[in-house]
Enzyme design. Sequence first.
Site, mmCIF file in Angstrom:
data_model
loop_
_atom_site.group_PDB
_atom_site.id
_atom_site.type_symbol
_atom_site.label_atom_id
_atom_site.label_comp_id
_atom_site.label_asym_id
_atom_site.label_seq_id
_atom_site.Cartn_x
_atom_site.Cartn_y
_atom_site.Cartn_z
ATOM 1 N N TYR A 41 9.829 12.793 -7.537
ATOM 2 C CA TYR A 41 10.209 11.814 -8.559
ATOM 3 C C TYR A 41 11.464 12.239 -9.312
ATOM 4 O O TYR A 41 12.191 11.412 -9.837
ATOM 5 C CB TYR A 41 9.084 11.630 -9.584
ATOM 6 N N ASP A 81 -4.496 5.938 -7.099
ATOM 7 C CA ASP A 81 -4.722 4.517 -6.798
ATOM 8 C C ASP A 81 -5.896 4.392 -5.829
ATOM 9 O O ASP A 81 -6.762 3.532 -5.980
ATOM 10 C CB ASP A 81 -3.477 3.879 -6.137
ATOM 11 N N ASP A 111 0.034 10.340 -7.325
ATOM 12 C CA ASP A 111 0.248 8.902 -7.517
ATOM 13 C C ASP A 111 -0.579 8.126 -6.499
ATOM 14 O O ASP A 111 -1.302 7.190 -6.834
ATOM 15 C CB ASP A 111 1.744 8.587 -7.348
ATOM 16 N N ASP A 135 -3.663 14.692 3.493
ATOM 17 C CA ASP A 135 -4.097 13.639 4.432
ATOM 18 C C ASP A 135 -5.616 13.670 4.614
ATOM 19 O O ASP A 135 -6.275 12.626 4.631
ATOM 20 C CB ASP A 135 -3.346 13.735 5.778
HETATM 21 C C1 IPM Z 1 1.909 5.234 -12.061
HETATM 22 C C2 IPM Z 1 2.929 4.238 -11.575
HETATM 23 C C3 IPM Z 1 4.319 4.823 -11.756
HETATM 24 C C4 IPM Z 1 4.400 6.096 -10.938
HETATM 25 C C5 IPM Z 1 5.449 3.864 -11.404
HETATM 26 C C6 IPM Z 1 5.354 2.558 -12.151
HETATM 27 C C7 IPM Z 1 6.796 4.504 -11.618
HETATM 28 O O1 IPM Z 1 2.694 3.878 -10.258
HETATM 29 O O2 IPM Z 1 1.895 5.546 -13.264
HETATM 30 O O3 IPM Z 1 1.111 5.712 -11.254
HETATM 31 O O4 IPM Z 1 4.701 6.043 -9.741
HETATM 32 O O5 IPM Z 1 4.188 7.163 -11.498
HETATM 33 MN MN MN Z 2 0.945 4.825 -9.401
#
Ligand code: IPM
Ligand code: MN
Length: 351
Positions: A142, A249, A245, A221
Amino acid sequence: MKLNIAVLAGDGIGPEVMEQALKVSDAIAKKYNHEITWTPALTGAAAIDAVGEPYPDDTHAICEAADAVLFGAIGHPRFDNDPSAKVRPEQGLLKMRQKLGLFANVRPTFTFPSLIDKSPLKRERIEGTDLIILRELTGGVYFGKRGRLDNGNTAFDTMTYTRAEITRLAKKGFELAMTRSKKLCCVDKANVLESSRLWRETVQAMEKDYPEVEVSYEFVDAVAMRLVQWPKAYDVMITENLFGDILTDEASVISGSMGLMPSASVGEKNKLYEPIHGSYPQAAGKDIANPLAMVLSAAMLFEDFNLTEEAATIRAVVNKSLEEGIVTEDLSENGKAYKTSEVGDWLVKNI
Ligand code: IPM
Ligand code: MN
């Protein structure tokens, strides 16, 4: 207790879910005799429109001066479809994380008894899941060097980590593991990436300082697979920025809705609390978004100021709302969906 909290509602559904979190927090403050001052500040697309940049200096000053920050969401579709846009709302988020030094992102995943069957995963696999992914938030790909070569026909991003960055994140992981089941999983890709080998080497060297913690090392993975196959295998996990990240999710699916999971981002000095969901622009202004992740983020804030009972009260009332079906459309069955603001009102009344 007196608390001064910066309020960065941001874009999309941010302002609506934030409103509910503030209502709930005010009700808690009243019940337990605290004095909370909310200081709003601009961020995201809203800030780009107002002052031409997504994380203005004024906003940073407000965050620095506050005891903590409550953050809604950032992002707007008008930027997503324009890869040439010079200023993007997400840059504000990254700048904020970096300038506030929020290097550790605490993302819990747990299940709500009344929602187990909402998850696309089988009940027996997920019931009782209670894990925390500690994502490194101010390093890695990042923030590494990036650019174009070869007249724009080659692009690169670099994943860079220093031993110091890994150590401070891992330290939080070990400390968190000590307060829980004393199990720590370091997630990396050490079979391929040099930066991952530094992660592994660094964490291995720290093991002797925490003899009670049982540390495992797994490739990202394989973790991606195991996380949905048998999430109960995990407790505290530490990982670098991009892996975290993606895995967080994925993990949010376990709880049944992305609209449920809160998070905390902490550094040496500053603390920020935000839902893990995004700005959900399709729902913006419609009063339909699930406010619970935002409300539970406020609960994490209280917890971090040692206001344990206050946090527990919020969690209990959230659980009660779920059990009684006082839910927004993402969770509703048989057509009865409550509005964002109605869920907030119900929570306040029940506090
Ligand atoms: C998160 C989001 C952010 C990230 C984006 C919006 C930049 O996906 O907070 O997980 O990738 O960190
Ligand atoms: Mn995210």
